[in-house]
Design an enzyme around this catalytic site. Sequence first.
Site, mmCIF file in Angstrom:
data_model
loop_
_atom_site.group_PDB
_atom_site.id
_atom_site.type_symbol
_atom_site.label_atom_id
_atom_site.label_comp_id
_atom_site.label_asym_id
_atom_site.label_seq_id
_atom_site.Cartn_x
_atom_site.Cartn_y
_atom_site.Cartn_z
ATOM 1 N N SER A 172 0.630 -1.313 0.092
ATOM 2 C CA SER A 172 -0.017 0.014 0.094
ATOM 3 C C SER A 172 0.744 1.065 -0.007
ATOM 4 O O SER A 172 0.341 2.295 0.008
ATOM 5 C CB SER A 172 -1.142 -0.072 1.279
ATOM 6 N N PHE A 180 -8.767 -12.494 1.738
ATOM 7 C CA PHE A 180 -7.785 -12.970 2.742
ATOM 8 C C PHE A 180 -8.132 -13.538 4.033
ATOM 9 O O PHE A 180 -7.215 -13.650 5.029
ATOM 10 C CB PHE A 180 -6.538 -12.023 2.271
ATOM 11 N N SER A 236 -9.794 1.158 3.025
ATOM 12 C CA SER A 236 -10.359 0.187 2.174
ATOM 13 C C SER A 236 -9.685 0.164 1.281
ATOM 14 O O SER A 236 -9.287 1.240 0.463
ATOM 15 C CB SER A 236 -12.002 0.577 2.038
ATOM 16 N N ARG A 284 -0.044 8.610 5.360
ATOM 17 C CA ARG A 284 -0.158 8.381 6.878
ATOM 18 C C ARG A 284 0.735 9.645 7.441
ATOM 19 O O ARG A 284 1.598 10.107 6.710
ATOM 20 C CB ARG A 284 0.284 7.189 7.005
ATOM 21 N N GLY A 295 2.987 -0.610 4.204
ATOM 22 C CA GLY A 295 2.572 -1.590 3.148
ATOM 23 C C GLY A 295 2.474 -3.011 3.699
ATOM 24 O O GLY A 295 3.613 -3.346 4.200
ATOM 25 N N THR A 296 1.511 -3.590 3.326
ATOM 26 C CA THR A 296 1.366 -5.199 3.546
ATOM 27 C C THR A 296 0.987 -5.939 2.260
ATOM 28 O O THR A 296 -0.236 -5.787 1.939
ATOM 29 C CB THR A 296 0.463 -5.441 4.784
HETATM 30 C C1 LIG Z 1 -3.921 -1.475 6.218
HETATM 31 C C2 LIG Z 1 -3.071 -2.425 5.705
HETATM 32 C C3 LIG Z 1 -2.515 -3.261 7.065
HETATM 33 S S1 LIG Z 1 -3.978 -3.550 4.840
HETATM 34 C C4 LIG Z 1 -3.828 -2.972 3.197
HETATM 35 C C5 LIG Z 1 -2.991 -3.551 2.139
HETATM 36 N N1 LIG Z 1 -2.825 -4.747 2.137
HETATM 37 C C6 LIG Z 1 -3.830 -5.845 1.883
HETATM 38 O O1 LIG Z 1 -5.011 -5.368 1.878
HETATM 39 C C7 LIG Z 1 -3.461 -7.262 1.961
HETATM 40 C C8 LIG Z 1 -4.007 -7.819 3.590
HETATM 41 C C9 LIG Z 1 -3.696 -9.332 3.433
HETATM 42 C C10 LIG Z 1 -2.377 -9.631 3.560
HETATM 43 C C11 LIG Z 1 -1.940 -10.883 4.284
HETATM 44 N N2 LIG Z 1 -2.767 -11.059 5.209
HETATM 45 C C12 LIG Z 1 -3.710 -12.083 5.663
HETATM 46 O O2 LIG Z 1 -3.839 -13.056 4.442
HETATM 47 C C13 LIG Z 1 -4.182 -12.293 6.988
HETATM 48 N N3 LIG Z 1 -5.381 -13.440 6.798
HETATM 49 C C14 LIG Z 1 -0.405 -10.731 4.577
HETATM 50 O O3 LIG Z 1 -0.337 -10.423 5.704
HETATM 51 O O4 LIG Z 1 0.238 -10.956 3.704
HETATM 52 C C15 LIG Z 1 -1.702 -2.523 2.353
HETATM 53 O O5 LIG Z 1 -0.750 -2.732 2.154
HETATM 54 N N4 LIG Z 1 -2.480 -2.005 3.439
HETATM 55 C C16 LIG Z 1 -1.978 -2.164 4.929
HETATM 56 C C17 LIG Z 1 -1.123 -0.596 5.190
HETATM 57 O O6 LIG Z 1 -1.619 0.264 4.326
HETATM 58 O O7 LIG Z 1 -0.380 -0.690 6.056
#
Ligand SMILES: CC1(C)S[C@@H]2[C@H](NC(=O)CCCC[C@H](NC(=O)C[NH3+])C(=O)[O-])C(=O)N2[C@H]1C(=O)[O-]
Length: 351
Positions: A62, A120, A160, A287, A302-303
């Site tokens: 992200s 997920f 979102s 942020r 970022g995740t």
């Molecule tokens: C708001 C967050 C945290 S989530 C959002 C986006 N990443 C995603 O939406 C992926 C979420 C699932 C990823 C997965 N997790 C699962 O499958 C859990 N069951 C993992 O950890 O790799 C990103 O990047 N943002 C992060 C952000 O902005 O920091």
Amino acid sequence: AAGTAPDLEALTQALRNTTAAGAPGAMARFSGPDGVRTRAVGVRDRATGAVMDPQARFRIGSVSKTFSSVVLLQLVGEKKIDLDAPVNRYLPGLLPDERITVRHLLTHRSGLADYTDAMFEQTVPGFEAVRNRVFSYQELLDLSLREPRTTEPGVAYKYSNTNFVVVGMLIEKATGNRVGKEYERRIFKPLGLRDTTYVHPDTRIKGLHARGYLHPDEAGAPLVDSTEQTVSWAQSAGAVISSPADLNTFTSALLGGRLLPPRLLDAMVTATPTDTTNTRFYGLGLRRYDLSCGTSVYGHTGTVQGFYTYAFSTRDGRRSLSAMANTSNRGEANTALGGTLEAAFCGKQTE
Ligand SMILES: CC1(C)S[C@@H]2[C@H](NC(=O)CCCC[C@H](NC(=O)C[NH3+])C(=O)[O-])C(=O)N2[C@H]1C(=O)[O-]
């Protein structure tokens, strides 16, 4: 120079805490008035044992949202998009509520549900189901619109991914180009970000890169190598690839005023609380974290499967930190990696 130098011992300890919490490797790059400092611990490839390398590329998740927000705000500056216009003015009939504005997307206040929650819910099965899929923006939006909205437009912050999928649709409608081309001509090329690419739907990370690993939900199950994927589930919400140096350059250039005129940069950093700690805020695709030493830093986290990233700068862009761990769903590792921010920006007072 008088001010705050990074505490490199604390920075290294934060990385060690990150690997101790389950990341195969972690790294950080600080850039400031006294030059660049990099630290790395653990491995970037569990199979070969290759050590983590601060030159390595990785998926930034992200943090991509800030790239998308810059492109959209440049279009606002060019009078092609109005921040407070309904999204449906530019994409007629797209959203079920005419009151959802462009600004609501960038501030996560649209109420559009995040389709990734269901996608997920089960980490590895969810990932395996989409890692080679190619989605259209419309397919992703349709997944969201099957779910109830989370808030009336503008009333509350609710993060979102769907918001930045619609941002991608707006960019493509307003420019007639795919988002990758707009990233390239407006950000990557002008800033010389040679490690930064948008290759969707190609699944590879080209050149020297870190491999990413998922911890399955089942305790004790072996790590899953999640490096190759289309990231089509995210696209303009999360599919950019970059490197520590390029992320430092990007956040520093953004906050230093090289990408947006002052009026729009001021709007971008104007942030509202995202939780009750009163230290975490969100502006326009950006942020703000208020650190213990009173310094505010601006950027994004970022995740994406196998990679967790922090990319932040001070408000003047003079000090920047990027940090990455090559696992993504170990909360304690992600929190430990966050310790690099305090070490880098609150480090040690210098005379
Ligand atoms: C708001 C967050 C945290 S989530 C959002 C986006 N990443 C995603 O939406 C992926 C979420 C699932 C990823 C997965 N997790 C699962 O499958 C859990 N069951 C993992 O950890 O790799 C990103 O990047 N943002 C992060 C952000 O902005 O920091």
